[in-house]
Scaffold this motif. Sequence first.
Motif, PDB file in Angstrom:
ATOM      1  N   UNK A   1       0.492  -1.581  -0.267  1.00 63.00           N
ATOM      2  CA  UNK A   1       0.493   0.116  -0.184  1.00 63.00           C
ATOM      3  C   UNK A   1       0.899   0.987   0.015  1.00 63.00           C
ATOM      4  N   UNK A   2       0.789   2.640  -0.668  1.00 63.89           N
ATOM      5  CA  UNK A   2       0.919   2.964  -1.315  1.00 63.89           C
ATOM      6  C   UNK A   2       1.420   4.631   0.081  1.00 63.89           C
ATOM      7  N   UNK A   3       2.313   4.993   0.188  1.00 64.10           N
ATOM      8  CA  UNK A   3       2.069   6.007   1.349  1.00 64.10           C
ATOM      9  C   UNK A   3       1.296   7.565   0.671  1.00 64.10           C
ATOM     10  N   UNK A   4       0.506   8.114   1.515  1.00 66.91           N
ATOM     11  CA  UNK A   4      -0.297   9.035   1.309  1.00 66.91           C
ATOM     12  C   UNK A   4       0.448  10.475   0.818  1.00 66.91           C
ATOM     13  N   UNK A   5       0.380  10.602   0.582  1.00 68.37           N
ATOM     14  CA  UNK A   5       0.289  12.042   0.528  1.00 68.37           C
ATOM     15  C   UNK A   5       0.607  13.095   1.454  1.00 68.37           C
ATOM     16  N   UNK A   6       1.583  14.069   1.551  1.00 66.19           N
ATOM     17  CA  UNK A   6       2.218  14.381   2.646  1.00 66.19           C
ATOM     18  C   UNK A   6       1.458  16.189   1.963  1.00 66.19           C
ATOM     19  N   UNK A   7       1.303  17.162   3.448  1.00 69.78           N
ATOM     20  CA  UNK A   7       0.308  18.028   3.792  1.00 69.78           C
ATOM     21  C   UNK A   7       1.878  18.814   3.609  1.00 69.78           C
ATOM     22  N   UNK A   8       2.183  19.809   2.730  1.00 69.70           N
ATOM     23  CA  UNK A   8       3.710  20.067   2.639  1.00 69.70           C
ATOM     24  C   UNK A   8       3.307  22.135   3.254  1.00 69.70           C
ATOM     25  N   UNK A   9       4.090  21.736   4.183  1.00 70.33           N
ATOM     26  CA  UNK A   9       4.389  23.466   4.401  1.00 70.33           C
ATOM     27  C   UNK A   9       4.199  24.416   3.256  1.00 70.33           C
ATOM     28  N   UNK A  10       3.642  25.200   3.264  1.00 69.00           N
ATOM     29  CA  UNK A  10       3.127  26.573   2.079  1.00 69.00           C
ATOM     30  C   UNK A  10       2.658  26.473   1.201  1.00 69.00           C
ATOM     31  N   UNK A  11       1.323  25.053   1.473  1.00 70.99           N
ATOM     32  CA  UNK A  11       0.880  24.605   0.540  1.00 70.99           C
ATOM     33  C   UNK A  11      -0.612  24.626   0.837  1.00 70.99           C
ATOM     34  N   UNK A  12      -1.445  24.712   0.035  1.00 75.51           N
ATOM     35  CA  UNK A  12      -2.749  24.972   0.019  1.00 75.51           C
ATOM     36  C   UNK A  12      -3.783  23.725  -0.313  1.00 75.51           C
ATOM     37  N   UNK A  13      -4.101  22.791   0.590  1.00 80.29           N
ATOM     38  CA  UNK A  13      -5.050  22.100  -0.003  1.00 80.29           C
ATOM     39  C   UNK A  13      -6.757  22.554  -0.204  1.00 80.29           C
TER      40      UNK A  13
ATOM     41  N   UNK B   1       2.300  31.175   2.596  1.00 81.45           N
ATOM     42  CA  UNK B   1       3.601  32.479   2.847  1.00 81.45           C
ATOM     43  C   UNK B   1       3.713  32.424   4.249  1.00 81.45           C
ATOM     44  N   UNK B   2       3.333  32.351   5.503  1.00 83.22           N
ATOM     45  CA  UNK B   2       3.397  32.155   6.377  1.00 83.22           C
ATOM     46  C   UNK B   2       4.353  30.967   6.348  1.00 83.22           C
ATOM     47  N   UNK B   3       3.834  29.282   6.052  1.00 92.07           N
ATOM     48  CA  UNK B   3       4.296  28.500   5.821  1.00 92.07           C
ATOM     49  C   UNK B   3       3.734  27.696   6.965  1.00 92.07           C
ATOM     50  N   UNK B   4       2.197  27.438   6.341  1.00 89.86           N
ATOM     51  CA  UNK B   4       1.625  27.014   7.823  1.00 89.86           C
ATOM     52  C   UNK B   4       1.050  25.867   6.439  1.00 89.86           C
ATOM     53  N   UNK B   5       0.678  24.628   7.145  1.00 92.41           N
ATOM     54  CA  UNK B   5       0.106  23.303   6.284  1.00 92.41           C
ATOM     55  C   UNK B   5      -1.468  24.250   6.418  1.00 92.41           C
ATOM     56  N   UNK B   6      -2.048  24.830   5.113  1.00 89.80           N
ATOM     57  CA  UNK B   6      -3.042  25.045   4.982  1.00 89.80           C
ATOM     58  C   UNK B   6      -4.768  24.083   4.393  1.00 89.80           C
ATOM     59  N   UNK B   7      -5.202  23.845   4.915  1.00 87.36           N
ATOM     60  CA  UNK B   7      -6.427  23.107   4.883  1.00 87.36           C
ATOM     61  C   UNK B   7      -7.922  23.719   4.409  1.00 87.36           C
TER      62      UNK B   7
END
Length: 275
Positions: A1-13, A84-90
């Motif tokens: 089973x593959x790895x789940x995607x990582x929500x990286x700092x500075x990204x918005x999902x 831009x503040x480096x948050x992992x944003x959902x």
Amino acid sequence: MGAWPALEPGWVWLCGAGPGDPGLLTLHAVNALRQADVVVYDALVQAEILDWAPQAEHVYAGKRGGKPSAKQRDISLRLVDLARAGKRVLRLKGGDPFVFGRGGEEAQTLIQHGVPVRIIPGISAGIGGLAYAGIPVTHRDVNQSVTFVTGHDQSGATPQSLNWRAIAEGAQVLVIYMGMKHVDQIAAALLEAGRPADEPVAVVCSATTPDQRVLETTLGRMAADIGAAEMEPPAILCIGRSVLMRQVLDWQALMAGAAPRNLDPLNRGRPAEVS
């Protein structure tokens, strides 16, 4: 089973939360909730869904018709600032973010400002909410197409860009989002365009939640019956013969011990498995 995607700092999902029931979240949505530093959520997102992200800051950004709401521009730019503040944003939106949810606007703003995004679709209320009410939006004995319409435009008025005559003539089954405010005008436009007054209609309020209510009526009676029943938004309106299938497919009533009201609501005269 593959790895789940990582929500990286500075990204918005940008993620759909589905129509209400937390069980209708996708696994990608749950994965995002568990990783986020900040969850920016809409009015229709249930509190139980936010419980999946106890580590995150929860920021309300709901927009409800007729009530004080954040401006869309402010919401979009807040997402930019958080990223831009480096948050992992959902960014969590009810239903599917790209179905009358302004998700396209928000995603475009993020990309124009150089913020990386991931899109996570959700179950739209116009499909999943009706299914919970026992209404299939497609049925081969009823329709080979379904038309989705919003009941108001950017100004909050009934959309002037819509050709209601063309919709009335061409939509085998019509699903209307956010139509409660202008239900009188919508019904009048469809009737004037030749839609039959006795056409079946269902109004599903607070779909898939414990507060779900369903009104079965007709196009000619829709506006009056909504008022008499004190139905309130959020609601989905479904107009078409597929609404009749609720007489046999109201699975929640069946679970509670009720008998089907009509085993052959379309009057096919033969078992469902027979073509």
